[in-house]
Design a protein around this motif. Structure first.
Motif, mmCIF file in Angstrom:
data_model
loop_
_atom_site.group_PDB
_atom_site.id
_atom_site.type_symbol
_atom_site.label_atom_id
_atom_site.label_comp_id
_atom_site.label_asym_id
_atom_site.label_seq_id
_atom_site.Cartn_x
_atom_site.Cartn_y
_atom_site.Cartn_z
ATOM 1 N N PRO A 162 0.791 -1.363 -0.337
ATOM 2 C CA PRO A 162 -0.225 0.041 0.074
ATOM 3 C C PRO A 162 0.870 0.833 -0.251
ATOM 4 N N SER A 163 2.576 0.961 0.175
ATOM 5 C CA SER A 163 3.141 2.239 0.920
ATOM 6 C C SER A 163 3.388 2.317 -0.840
ATOM 7 N N TYR A 164 3.479 1.573 -1.612
ATOM 8 C CA TYR A 164 3.950 1.452 -3.360
ATOM 9 C C TYR A 164 3.585 2.525 -4.295
ATOM 10 N N ALA A 165 4.520 3.333 -4.877
ATOM 11 C CA ALA A 165 4.410 4.135 -6.181
ATOM 12 C C ALA A 165 4.243 3.003 -7.559
ATOM 13 N N LEU A 166 3.202 3.311 -8.943
ATOM 14 C CA LEU A 166 3.645 2.508 -9.494
ATOM 15 C C LEU A 166 5.432 2.745 -10.619
ATOM 16 N N GLU A 167 5.851 1.711 -10.530
ATOM 17 C CA GLU A 167 7.300 1.951 -11.319
ATOM 18 C C GLU A 167 8.360 0.848 -11.350
ATOM 19 N N MET A 168 8.752 0.799 -12.490
ATOM 20 C CA MET A 168 9.955 -0.173 -12.101
ATOM 21 C C MET A 168 10.748 0.011 -12.414
ATOM 22 N N HIS A 169 11.846 -0.565 -11.854
ATOM 23 C CA HIS A 169 13.296 -0.473 -11.524
ATOM 24 C C HIS A 169 14.133 -1.446 -12.042
ATOM 25 N N VAL A 170 15.288 -1.167 -12.633
ATOM 26 C CA VAL A 170 16.249 -1.838 -13.539
ATOM 27 C C VAL A 170 17.242 -0.555 -13.094
ATOM 28 N N ASP A 171 18.755 -1.624 -12.992
ATOM 29 C CA ASP A 171 19.766 -0.704 -13.184
ATOM 30 C C ASP A 171 20.197 0.181 -13.899
ATOM 31 N N VAL A 172 21.569 0.571 -14.015
ATOM 32 C CA VAL A 172 21.962 1.493 -15.041
ATOM 33 C C VAL A 172 22.231 0.853 -16.122
ATOM 34 N N GLU A 173 23.050 -0.631 -16.056
ATOM 35 C CA GLU A 173 23.529 -1.062 -17.279
ATOM 36 C C GLU A 173 22.208 -1.409 -17.827
ATOM 37 N N GLU A 174 21.223 -2.086 -17.335
ATOM 38 C CA GLU A 174 20.635 -3.008 -17.672
ATOM 39 C C GLU A 174 19.306 -1.882 -18.426
ATOM 40 N N GLY A 175 18.921 -0.534 -17.824
ATOM 41 C CA GLY A 175 18.313 0.575 -19.082
ATOM 42 C C GLY A 175 18.812 1.161 -20.226
ATOM 43 N N ASN A 176 20.592 1.081 -20.260
ATOM 44 C CA ASN A 176 21.205 1.476 -20.664
ATOM 45 C C ASN A 176 21.434 0.407 -22.320
ATOM 46 N N ALA A 177 21.266 -0.856 -21.660
ATOM 47 C CA ALA A 177 21.136 -2.346 -22.590
ATOM 48 C C ALA A 177 20.035 -1.667 -23.386
ATOM 49 N N ALA A 178 18.591 -1.149 -23.421
ATOM 50 C CA ALA A 178 17.815 -1.328 -24.116
ATOM 51 C C ALA A 178 17.679 0.272 -24.193
ATOM 52 N N ALA A 179 18.201 1.140 -24.248
ATOM 53 C CA ALA A 179 18.903 2.886 -24.258
ATOM 54 C C ALA A 179 17.178 3.659 -23.410
ATOM 55 N N ILE A 180 16.495 2.863 -22.322
ATOM 56 C CA ILE A 180 15.697 3.914 -21.833
ATOM 57 C C ILE A 180 16.227 5.363 -20.849
ATOM 58 N N LYS A 181 14.630 6.116 -21.052
ATOM 59 C CA LYS A 181 14.539 7.444 -20.700
ATOM 60 C C LYS A 181 13.987 6.364 -19.838
ATOM 61 N N ASN A 182 14.521 7.601 -18.415
ATOM 62 C CA ASN A 182 13.530 7.179 -16.931
ATOM 63 C C ASN A 182 12.237 8.078 -17.462
ATOM 64 N N GLY A 183 11.329 7.868 -16.740
ATOM 65 C CA GLY A 183 9.543 7.719 -17.138
ATOM 66 C C GLY A 183 8.863 7.347 -18.530
ATOM 67 N N GLN A 184 10.087 6.839 -19.432
ATOM 68 C CA GLN A 184 9.509 6.010 -20.920
ATOM 69 C C GLN A 184 8.659 4.839 -19.984
ATOM 70 N N MET A 185 7.318 4.679 -20.778
ATOM 71 C CA MET A 185 6.265 3.631 -20.688
ATOM 72 C C MET A 185 6.857 2.470 -20.894
ATOM 73 N N VAL A 186 6.696 0.941 -20.813
ATOM 74 C CA VAL A 186 6.822 0.083 -20.766
ATOM 75 C C VAL A 186 5.904 -0.940 -21.054
ATOM 76 N N GLU A 187 5.718 -2.293 -21.418
ATOM 77 C CA GLU A 187 4.793 -3.124 -21.208
ATOM 78 C C GLU A 187 4.834 -4.529 -20.505
ATOM 79 N N LEU A 188 3.556 -4.557 -19.355
ATOM 80 C CA LEU A 188 4.212 -5.649 -18.510
ATOM 81 C C LEU A 188 3.274 -7.146 -19.105
ATOM 82 N N ILE A 189 4.190 -7.999 -19.678
ATOM 83 C CA ILE A 189 2.646 -8.599 -20.477
ATOM 84 C C ILE A 189 3.759 -10.446 -19.649
#
Length: 190
Positions: A162-189
């Protein structure tokens, strides 16, 4: 669009116990909030420490607040090579059988026996959001990243509180591998 979640990259950081904070910064020391983080009650601090491993040092590692019961250091796989430790991928708080290190602050040093992890990629969500996504706490899901370096992250841990806000967290290496930008929307499958 259905099943979309904002993503954020997490850089190396440390969570300190009050006991270790007192040794590193002085008795009764209080952390100085620099900025709030996306998860309610969590914040980045002005204070930084150095982490010393068997092979090398990570200088200026940011402290995140508030203080915790146990000190925990969250690093990337590459940071482990610098330190000379093999940190396992773990859910935050699961520090049994993990390597330790020396932590150096302005007033003292602490040698921790355990506490270094590579944080498992994870999604924070409120219970109402978990219902919407049809998942529950500790489920493992996949997340699709679109774009020129798009990929699918497997083994993404769902954390519901109940204390969480919706957000996925990856480390910098994972994010850079996918060229992610903070705040980008990703799809849960599933």
């Amino acid at each position: 669009m259905k099943n979309m979640i904002p993503v954020a990259m997490s850089n190396r950081h440390i969570h300190l116990s009050q006991e270790d904070l007192d040794i590193l910064f002085g008795e009764g020391y209080q952390l100085t909030k620099m900025k709030d983080l996306s998860q309610p009650g969590q914040y980045a601090c002005e204070e930084k420490v150095d982490i010393v491993g068997p092979k090398g040092t990570l200088k200026g590692v940011r402290i995140l607040g508030p203080v915790r019961t146990h000190t925990q250091i969250e690093i990337s796989v590459s940071d482990g090579f610098v330190l000379g430790v093999k940190a396992p991928t773990r859910d935050s708080g699961n520090i049994e059988d993990t390597p330790g290190a020396k932590i150096i602050g302005p007033k003292g040093e602490v040698e921790i026996e355990k506490g270094i992890i590579v944080a498992a990629r994870h999604i924070h969500m409120h219970a109402e959001e978990a219902k919407q996504f049809e998942v529950k706490d500790k489920d493992i899901v996949n997340v699709k990243i679109n774009g020129p370096r798009g990929l699918i992250f497997n083994n993404v841990l769902v954390r519901v509180s109940p204390s969480y806000a919706l957000e996925m967290h990856v480390d910098v290496e994972e994010g850079n591998a996918a060229a992610i930008k903070n705040g980008q929307m990703v799809e849960l499958i599933k």
